[in-house]
Write a protein that holds these residues in place. Structure first.
Motif, PDB file in Angstrom:
ATOM      1  N   GLU A   1       0.839  -1.197   0.000  1.00  0.00           N
ATOM      2  CA  GLU A   1       0.000   0.000   0.000  1.00  0.00           C
ATOM      3  C   GLU A   1       0.878   1.252   0.000  1.00  0.00           C
ATOM      4  N   VAL A   2       0.541   2.165  -0.892  1.00  0.00           N
ATOM      5  CA  VAL A   2       1.269   3.429  -1.017  1.00  0.00           C
ATOM      6  C   VAL A   2       0.279   4.574  -0.833  1.00  0.00           C
ATOM      7  N   LYS A   3       0.698   5.585  -0.076  1.00  0.00           N
ATOM      8  CA  LYS A   3      -0.109   6.789   0.113  1.00  0.00           C
ATOM      9  C   LYS A   3       0.530   7.920  -0.683  1.00  0.00           C
ATOM     10  N   ILE A   4      -0.298   8.657  -1.388  1.00  0.00           N
ATOM     11  CA  ILE A   4       0.204   9.754  -2.216  1.00  0.00           C
ATOM     12  C   ILE A   4      -0.623  11.003  -1.944  1.00  0.00           C
ATOM     13  N   GLN A   5       0.043  12.070  -1.499  1.00  0.00           N
ATOM     14  CA  GLN A   5      -0.641  13.351  -1.338  1.00  0.00           C
ATOM     15  C   GLN A   5      -0.212  14.289  -2.449  1.00  0.00           C
ATOM     16  N   LEU A   6      -1.181  14.730  -3.230  1.00  0.00           N
ATOM     17  CA  LEU A   6      -0.919  15.710  -4.274  1.00  0.00           C
ATOM     18  C   LEU A   6      -1.104  17.108  -3.697  1.00  0.00           C
ATOM     19  N   PRO A   7      -0.352  18.077  -4.206  1.00  0.00           N
ATOM     20  CA  PRO A   7      -0.453  19.441  -3.671  1.00  0.00           C
ATOM     21  C   PRO A   7      -1.815  20.058  -3.963  1.00  0.00           C
ATOM     22  N   ARG A   8      -2.168  21.053  -3.179  1.00  0.00           N
ATOM     23  CA  ARG A   8      -3.355  21.847  -3.487  1.00  0.00           C
ATOM     24  C   ARG A   8      -3.178  22.467  -4.871  1.00  0.00           C
ATOM     25  N   GLY A   9      -4.226  22.456  -5.651  1.00  0.00           N
ATOM     26  CA  GLY A   9      -4.156  23.069  -6.970  1.00  0.00           C
ATOM     27  C   GLY A   9      -3.454  22.222  -8.007  1.00  0.00           C
ATOM     28  N   TYR A  10      -3.200  20.956  -7.706  1.00  0.00           N
ATOM     29  CA  TYR A  10      -2.500  20.090  -8.670  1.00  0.00           C
ATOM     30  C   TYR A  10      -3.255  20.032  -9.996  1.00  0.00           C
ATOM     31  N   ASP A  11      -4.554  19.798  -9.943  1.00  0.00           N
ATOM     32  CA  ASP A  11      -5.353  19.674 -11.162  1.00  0.00           C
ATOM     33  C   ASP A  11      -5.527  21.009 -11.872  1.00  0.00           C
ATOM     34  N   ALA A  12      -5.472  22.095 -11.118  1.00  0.00           N
ATOM     35  CA  ALA A  12      -5.686  23.424 -11.707  1.00  0.00           C
ATOM     36  C   ALA A  12      -4.435  23.986 -12.377  1.00  0.00           C
ATOM     37  N   ASN A  13      -3.287  23.326 -12.189  1.00  0.00           N
ATOM     38  CA  ASN A  13      -2.021  23.798 -12.778  1.00  0.00           C
ATOM     39  C   ASN A  13      -1.382  22.682 -13.597  1.00  0.00           C
ATOM     40  N   PRO A  14      -1.941  22.394 -14.775  1.00  0.00           N
ATOM     41  CA  PRO A  14      -1.504  21.234 -15.555  1.00  0.00           C
ATOM     42  C   PRO A  14      -0.073  21.292 -16.072  1.00  0.00           C
ATOM     43  N   ASP A  15       0.536  22.462 -16.053  1.00  0.00           N
ATOM     44  CA  ASP A  15       1.916  22.588 -16.553  1.00  0.00           C
ATOM     45  C   ASP A  15       2.954  22.593 -15.434  1.00  0.00           C
ATOM     46  N   LYS A  16       2.498  22.561 -14.204  1.00  0.00           N
ATOM     47  CA  LYS A  16       3.411  22.670 -13.069  1.00  0.00           C
ATOM     48  C   LYS A  16       3.924  21.302 -12.647  1.00  0.00           C
ATOM     49  N   LYS A  17       5.217  21.247 -12.318  1.00  0.00           N
ATOM     50  CA  LYS A  17       5.834  20.001 -11.849  1.00  0.00           C
ATOM     51  C   LYS A  17       6.254  20.150 -10.386  1.00  0.00           C
ATOM     52  N   TYR A  18       6.419  19.016  -9.716  1.00  0.00           N
ATOM     53  CA  TYR A  18       6.613  19.057  -8.268  1.00  0.00           C
ATOM     54  C   TYR A  18       7.728  18.117  -7.809  1.00  0.00           C
ATOM     55  N   PRO A  19       8.505  18.543  -6.790  1.00  0.00           N
ATOM     56  CA  PRO A  19       9.465  17.633  -6.151  1.00  0.00           C
ATOM     57  C   PRO A  19       8.732  16.464  -5.487  1.00  0.00           C
ATOM     58  N   ILE A  20       9.472  15.393  -5.241  1.00  0.00           N
ATOM     59  CA  ILE A  20       8.922  14.217  -4.561  1.00  0.00           C
ATOM     60  C   ILE A  20       9.521  14.124  -3.169  1.00  0.00           C
ATOM     61  N   ILE A  21       8.674  13.903  -2.174  1.00  0.00           N
ATOM     62  CA  ILE A  21       9.145  13.634  -0.819  1.00  0.00           C
ATOM     63  C   ILE A  21       8.728  12.206  -0.477  1.00  0.00           C
ATOM     64  N   MET A  22       9.709  11.322  -0.385  1.00  0.00           N
ATOM     65  CA  MET A  22       9.466   9.900  -0.154  1.00  0.00           C
ATOM     66  C   MET A  22       9.560   9.602   1.340  1.00  0.00           C
TER      67      MET A  22
END
Length: 382
Positions: A36-57
């Motif tokens: 099982e893996v949990k993934i939290q996407l940032p606020r506004g992820y869907d509203a900013n289709p061109d934005k990329k994000y660092p990964i915190i594992m």
């Protein structure tokens, strides 16, 4: 009726909050099981289709994920760190097998080697394929997993650029491996180590020894922080140090503070505008985030120019502001101040007047620019 409305609002809010967290069963060929893996996407992820994000594992995701994801959401909201995708791997019932290493050389073997490959060869590629990610990745572990994350550091091209080792239960040879590797790193690397006086005795001793070894390394590529508290136990320590670790790693990302303004910017012998540009270039180079210069930071440089009376720097600040906020008065105001203080008063007056058609911003209003223009007109009879 009111109770039904409140209940509906509550359920909608819960749905909105939970919509940002994805619980995904991941079928791993390396592990030979589903994890099982949990993934939290940032606020506004869907509203900013061109934005990329660092990964915190987050290792030990069954109990560490929420502590990390909550802090990431909080600090990114206040722009103290970039928005990031937080990934937690649940290890309940498998932690001992996941962390298994050789007694001969302290390196992962068997189930430990499989878990190592699962993270690097399966999970991270899956996250990168499924979501919009940057190359900057942070690994966070506690106890045995704080030891384990260092195995990625030992690789030739580490997949993580930042390591948060909380109360690490170090394998014997890691006290030699980690400092040796950090001494040879040729790219910027963040390393955060934490323990407490009330930690497990052997872990406290090992952490102190590791800190001594790392502190003796002469390598400007290593951005190292050590935190030792007094009261927290081994199990409560993550709650204390996760916020501090995130702040330390993303320090350059944060708005210019009063301390940075007072102790660094005011003491500059070179251009404060160049300092500002380099700050944001560093953010891009380190984290892959092309961050727009904050108004707070423009105001800090403005204040420094006024205090030091080095008005010649207003010209470059004005040009930079026009690039960052082209529809606003900001750039024109700074350029007008440059002309005003360098004797080109007629040009200053006209620049103030031309700013009237632009958008107000950061206390720079239409009334202000007209007042400034009128003062020059009255003083010089234009």
């Amino acid at each position: 009726m009111k109770k039904q409305i409140y209940l509906l609002i509550f359920l909608v809010c819960i749905k909105f909050v939970n919509a940002q967290v994805i619980y995904e069963p991941f079928n791993s060929s390396k592990l030979g099981e589903t994890r099982e893996v949990k993934i939290q996407l940032p606020r506004g992820y869907d509203a900013n289709p061109d934005k990329k994000y660092p990964i915190i594992m987050v290792f030990d995701g069954d109990y560490m994920f929420e502590a990390v994801s909550g802090n990431v959401d909080y600090y990114s909201y206040w722009e103290d760190m970039p928005d990031a995708i937080v990934v937690g791997v649940n290890q309940m019932g498998s932690r001992e097998a996941d962390m298994y290493y050789s007694e001969q050389n302290s390196l992962p073997i068997e189930t430990g080697a499989s878990f190592f490959e699962f993270i690097g060869m399966e999970l991270i590629p899956h996250i990168e394929k499924t979501y919009r990610t940057e190359k900057f990745r942070v690994a966070i572990g506690h106890g045995e997993t704080a030891n384990f994350i260092n195995y990625y550091l030992l690789k030739g091209d580490p997949i993580f650029k930042a390591y948060i080792a909380i109360s690490p239960d170090l394998a014997p040879d890691m006290l030699n491996y980690i400092p040796e590797r950090l001494g040879k790193i040729e790219t910027k690397m963040f390393y955060y180590l934490a323990t407490s006086e009330n930690d497990v005795a052997s872990i406290n001793t090992g952490s102190e020894a590791l800190n001594t070894a790392i502190s003796g390394i002469d390598n400007k590529n290593i951005l190292y922080n050590f935190k030792k508290l007094e009261d927290p136990t081994h199990y409560s320590l993550p709650a204390y140090v996760i916020p501090d670790a995130l702040q330390k790693i993303f320090l350059v990302y944060q708005p210019i503070s009063k301390k940075e303004y007072r102790e660094t910017i005011l003491e500059l012998e070179s251009s404060p505008v160049v300092y500002l540009e380099e700050k944001y270039q560093t953010i891009l180079d380190l984290f892959g985030v092309d961050k727009k210069i904050l108004l707070n930071d423009f105001k800090a440089i403005q204040a420094a120019i006024e205090k030091t009376e080095k008005f010649e720097y207003y010209e470059d600040l004005g040009k930079l502001a026009r690039k960052q906020y082209p529809k606003t008065m900001l750039g024109s105001y700074y350029l007008a101040r440059f002309y005003e203080e360098t004797g080109e008063t007629k040009k200053a007056m006209r620049t103030y007047q031309s700013a009237f058609v632009l958008e107000e911003i950061a206390g720079i209003t239409k009334d202000l620019v007209l007042e400034k223009a009128d003062e020059i007109k009255a003083d010089f009879g234009y």
